[in-house]
Each structure stands twice: as structure tokens, then as C-alpha cells.
Write an enzyme that holds these catalytic residues in place. Structure first.
Site, mmCIF file in Angstrom:
data_model
loop_
_atom_site.group_PDB
_atom_site.id
_atom_site.type_symbol
_atom_site.label_atom_id
_atom_site.label_comp_id
_atom_site.label_asym_id
_atom_site.label_seq_id
_atom_site.Cartn_x
_atom_site.Cartn_y
_atom_site.Cartn_z
ATOM 1 N N CYS A 165 0.803 -1.219 0.054
ATOM 2 C CA CYS A 165 0.026 0.091 0.123
ATOM 3 C C CYS A 165 0.876 1.147 0.007
ATOM 4 O O CYS A 165 1.568 1.767 -0.945
ATOM 5 C CB CYS A 165 -1.054 -0.065 1.320
ATOM 6 N N HIS A 193 -3.429 -5.304 0.967
ATOM 7 C CA HIS A 193 -3.242 -5.659 2.618
ATOM 8 C C HIS A 193 -3.599 -7.189 2.817
ATOM 9 O O HIS A 193 -4.606 -7.795 2.116
ATOM 10 C CB HIS A 193 -4.103 -4.748 3.285
#
Length: 510
Positions: free
Chosen positions: A336, A448
Site C-alpha cells: 500500500c 493488504h
């Protein structure tokens, strides 16, 4: 007639006394005992978040509680989430969706009261869809400067007339004073809702504590219903990065050494929990002033403020060191915000996250990222036909993760993509995610939860083992099964050290 759920509430004498964990325990206990159970936390402040199936964002600790209860996480369980962005400012997530950034004073004095309507509607929904609600407070109910605009502690308890169990952390000291002081600062109608006291994180001989328990009962008129032992190495998601301070100091030397760069605005550090439980892995969070050392793998985590965390890495000299190590072949993975940092630059022309127009990235992958107003929040299912990281050539189908990010990432020259996203929340999609460099030692992804997938995680560790001349190992650790066993371990321990007869008598009479 409309069903109204049974309700119990856990509040604390301060932050980080164990409210989240005890809420998790009673979610599991009530579910084990036949109740359709769910957690509820009106307002949470955390950078550790998760995406529900509907695409809404809620606190990660609430999700762990829902998992313990066997309930599907939904946004009504945590209607308000505050994600600090810095400078006394937070992004406000309302029913899973960002409604903008607010300063602390703006939120406390104005927006929190608008959020209260959403909290009440969420509570009404939860009360009519479940048999039992385990409600968690935040901080302390005795913060006199915050009580006027409280929407998470005693205002909730009074709204639904929930019996309150007040928790103190004896491990940090001053537990008796904190309990008595908290009760003294409550209004009479608030104090009347406190039905039991809980001493948490106790170490030692409980017989030595008996005089204190007697004192509390005589002083307050409220019984101590539980003295909960300090439970080591509990594998349940924590509320925020403050819990990184409590990671055990494990000096056992293992085969593989992984360094996570703990930036000031680190988010979703639970991405690395599964790695921390692998028997052949030492996982270390590199804090300000620490040396990176000579790890087998460097991990760049997610960030609530990518440009500021990138500047932090530069100011501390870590950015230069990471680039030099990567160029020498040391493996680096970014997730991310860490994925965005690996590129050539991160632009924020609309100042979505910070006042920085753009910041030069690490330049290890050929792309740029530009922040924009739309936030991507999805649960994702993804496949991988070929992950050639360190020559490992991993392939897998139906892996699970989630996206929480601002910005769009655009290649500046061709690069191999890694993951094929086939589903976002409830929609079928056909999207590519993640890139790897030509040397095959650096890659990044927006997904994630990447390392929660057992086969992929073991493949990465085995690639690191091969690089050191060590033999490969089969899957050593199954993350989801482990979490279920930890919920059961927690529930069993709390049942043993809590007056469950008194608890259920209170539950029946509420």
C-alpha cells in the site's frame, strides 16, 4: 415485537488497559454459549483498519471481535472511525466512508454531535439484529474535558442502559487509585451503571491481592468480578500501533530475519502478524534511531500519510540505505503506502494527505502515484500466475486480501504485474495489481493481508531460505486456524478468572 439484544459494556480507567481484548473474549464466550453475538464500538481512533464486504472501513480490533463472535463484520459495528493524519487532525470515516479531514477541535465541538445520530441509528440496527451486544468504550469515561461531546463511553451506556464493567491495568501500576478516581468523577447515574470491576494483566500470587479487592468493594460498593492474568503472546489483532511497544523481545535466533520500517504514520501493521508467528522467522520493527542492520528482507508498511512517512525515511537516512541495499540484492517488499514509496515519486496536488505537492520516491520501481479525493476500499480476491520474487515462481488461486488507499499508480515504463484481482467486494472484476523490478528482488502491491495467505507467505520465506542456502520447509503455520484457537484460549482463560455466574445474572437483569 421487535427483538432487543442483551447488552454489556466494557470501559477502562485509561487507554490500553485491555478493553478490546476483554470485549473480544466475551464476544467469543457469548457465541460459545449460544447467543448470536456482535461487538459494537461507537467511535474508534486507529490507523489499523479493515474493509467490510460492502466496502466500508472499520477498526481492525472490531473485526477481530466480530471474528471471535462468528459474525460477519459490518459498518454498523463501528460507525465512526478516526484515522489520525497529523497536526491534531484526523480523517473521519462515517459508516465506512470518508467524509473528510477535521481538526480535533472541529470534530469535538461540531462534527461529533452530527456523528451521534449515525451512532444511534447503528446501535438501533445492532440491537434488533443480534441476541447480544458486547460494547467497547474508548479511553476513559472520566475525561472531564471530553465528556460534553462524548459519543462512545457513558453516553452510549445511558442510551441503551448497558451494565458497565470497568477495567484497570494493574501491570502499569496505580490500578486501585485509577478505579476509585474514575468512579469519583462519574455522575451518579453513570456510576449506577457500573456493575463490576475488572483487574487486568495481573502477574503473581492472587492471595497477595485479596486486601486490595476487599478495599475496592468496601470503598466503592462495587464487586471485583475478575482478576485476569497477563496473557503472553496473544495472537489477536490489536487496536493500533501503540501495541507494537508490547511485542515480546524474542532473542531466539532463527533462520530468517525480516525488518519492518516503523514509520510515524504506519497503518495496518497487522499485515505482518502471520510472519511474526512463523517458527523460522525473526520479525523486527525498526523504530527511529534503530539500525536497519543486515536483514534478509525489508518490509515497507502501509501509511496514513505516505509523503510524510517518505520524508521521514529520507530525514533519518533510511531511504538512502534501503536503496543501496536493494541495489546490492537485498529483497524489499512494499504494501500500500510502502508500495507507493517504492516508485519514482508520490504527488499530492490536492493536498489530500498533506501539504506536500510531491515527494521523490525511492525509485526502485518504475511508476508514479498521484493522490486524489476518492478512497479505494474493497475486500479483494486475487490470483497469481507467476510471482518470480527471487526466482520462486509462485502461483496461487483464490487468495484473499483488502485494499485501503488513496491515489492512482501509473507506470512510467513497462514492468511485470503480479496479481490478478478477480473480485472487489461483491463485484467480479478483471484488474492487475502490483509490480516487480527486473532484478526480481523488489515488489509492491496494494493488497493488504498478503501474508495472511499461508502458501504465499511460506513461498516468500522459502525464497529467502534458498537465498541463504537453507532447505525449503512446508507450510509451518496456518494463520486463520491459529486465530480461532487463540480466541478459544482467550475465552477459556477469562471464564476461569471471571465470576461468570455474576456476569450472567447481570446480563439477565439488564
Amino acid at each position: 415485537m421487535t427483538k432487543i439484544a442483551k447488552r454489556v459494556m466494557f470501559q477502562g480507567t485509561s487507554s490500553h488497559v485491555g478493553k478490546s481484548i476483554l470485549t473480544t473474549a466475551f464476544c467469543r464466550i457469548l457465541a460459545q454459549d449460544g447467543y448470536k453475538t456482535a461487538p459494537f464500538k461507537a467511535q474508534n481512533m486507529a490507523l489499523n483498519s479493515y474493509v467490510t464486504l460492502s466496502g466500508g472501513e472499520i477498526g481492525r480490533s472490531t473485526v477481530a471481535q466480530a471474528e471471535a463472535a462468528g459474525a460477519l463484520p459490518i459498518v454498523q459495528m463501528n460507525p465512526v472511525l478516526l484515522k489520525p493524519t497529523g497536526n491534531s487532525c484526523s480523517q473521519v470515516i462515517l459508516l465506512g466512508t470518508s467524509v473528510g479531514n477535521y481538526s480535533a477541535s472541529e470534530y469535538q465541538n461540531h462534527y461529533s454531535q452530527r456523528a451521534w445520530d449515525t451512532v444511534k441509528k447503528s446501535l438501533d440496527y445492532m440491537e434488533t439484529h443480534y441476541d447480544a451486544l458486547v460494547i467497547e468504550g474508548a479511553g476513559s469515561p472520566a475525561e472531564v474535558n471530553l465528556k460534553k461531546n462524548d459519543i462512545v463511553n457513558m453516553r452510549i451506556a445511558k442510551e441503551c442502559q448497558a451494565p458497565v464493567f470497568l477495567i484497570a491495568d494493574i501491570d502499569r501500576g496505580g490500578a486501585l487509585a485509577s478505579i476509585v478516581g474514575t468512579l469519583e468523577l462519574l455522575e451518579p447515574e453513570e456510576r449506577a451503571l457500573v456493575k463490576g470491576l475488572v483487574i487486568n494483566k495481573f502477574r503473581g500470587d492472587i492471595s497477595l491481592l485479596e486486601p486490595a479487592l476487599t478495599f475496592l468493594k468496601e470503598k466503592t460498593g462495587i464487586p471485583v468480578l475478575g482478576v485476569i492474568p497477563y496473557l503472553e503472546d496473544l495472537g489477536i489483532d490489536d487496536e493500533d500501533s501503540v501495541s507494537l511497544q508490547d511485542l515480546p523481545s524474542d532473542h531466539v535466533m532463527r533462520d530468517i530475519h525480516i525488518a519492518v520500517m516503523q514509520t510515524p504514520k504506519i497503518s495496518n501493521f497487522t499485515d505482518f502478524d502471520a510472519l511474526n508467528h512463523e517458527p523460522d522467522v525473526n520479525l523486527r520493527f525498526v523504530q527511529q534511531g534503530d539500525m536497519i542492520g543486515d536483514p534478509d528482507l525489508i518490509l515497507l508498511p502501509g501509511s496514513k500519510n505516505t509523503t510524510e512517512d517518505l520524508l521521514y525515511l529520507k530525514r533519518q537516512g533510511y531511504a538512502k540505505e534501503i536503496v543501496e541495499m536493494a541495489e546490492k540484492g537485498v529483497p524489499v517488499i512494499g504494501i500500500c503506502g510502502g508500495f507507493q514509496m517504492l516508485g519514482e515519486k508520490v504527488c499530492d496536488p490536492l493536498h489530500v494527505e498533506s501539504s506536500n505537492d510531491e515527494v521523490e520516491g525511492l525509485g526502485l520501481l518504475p511508476y508514479t502515484t498521484s493522490m486524489h479525493g476518492k478512497k479505494n476500499t474493497y475486500q479483494v480476491t486475487f490470483d497469481c500466475d507467476d510471482l518470480p520474487f527471487l526466482g520462486m515462481q509462485f502461483a496461487g488461486k483464490g487468495m484473499r486480501g483488502y485494499e485501503i488507499h488513496m491515489g492512482e499508480t501509473t507506470l512510467t515504463k513497462p514492468a511485470q504485474s503480479l496479481f490478478h484481482i478477480v473480485q472487489r467486494s461483491e463485484d467480479k472484476v478483471d484488474l492487475q495489481d502490483g509490480f516487480i523490478n527486473e532484478k526480481r528482488n523488489v515488489f509492491g502491491t496494494y493488497c493488504h493481508g498478503l501474508f495472511d495467505n499461508d502458501d504465499l507467505r511460506r513461498a516468500v520465506i522459502n525464497a529467502l531460505r534458498r537465498r541463504k542456502g537453507l532447505p525449503e520447509l512446508p507450510v509451518q503455520f496456518k494463520y486463520r486456524a491459529y486465530k480461532e484457537s487463540e480466541f478459544d484460549r482467550l475465552a477459556k482463560m477469562v471464564r476461569t478468572h471471571f465470576d461468570m455466574d455474576a456476569f450472567y445474572e447481570i446480563l439477565r437483569n439488564e
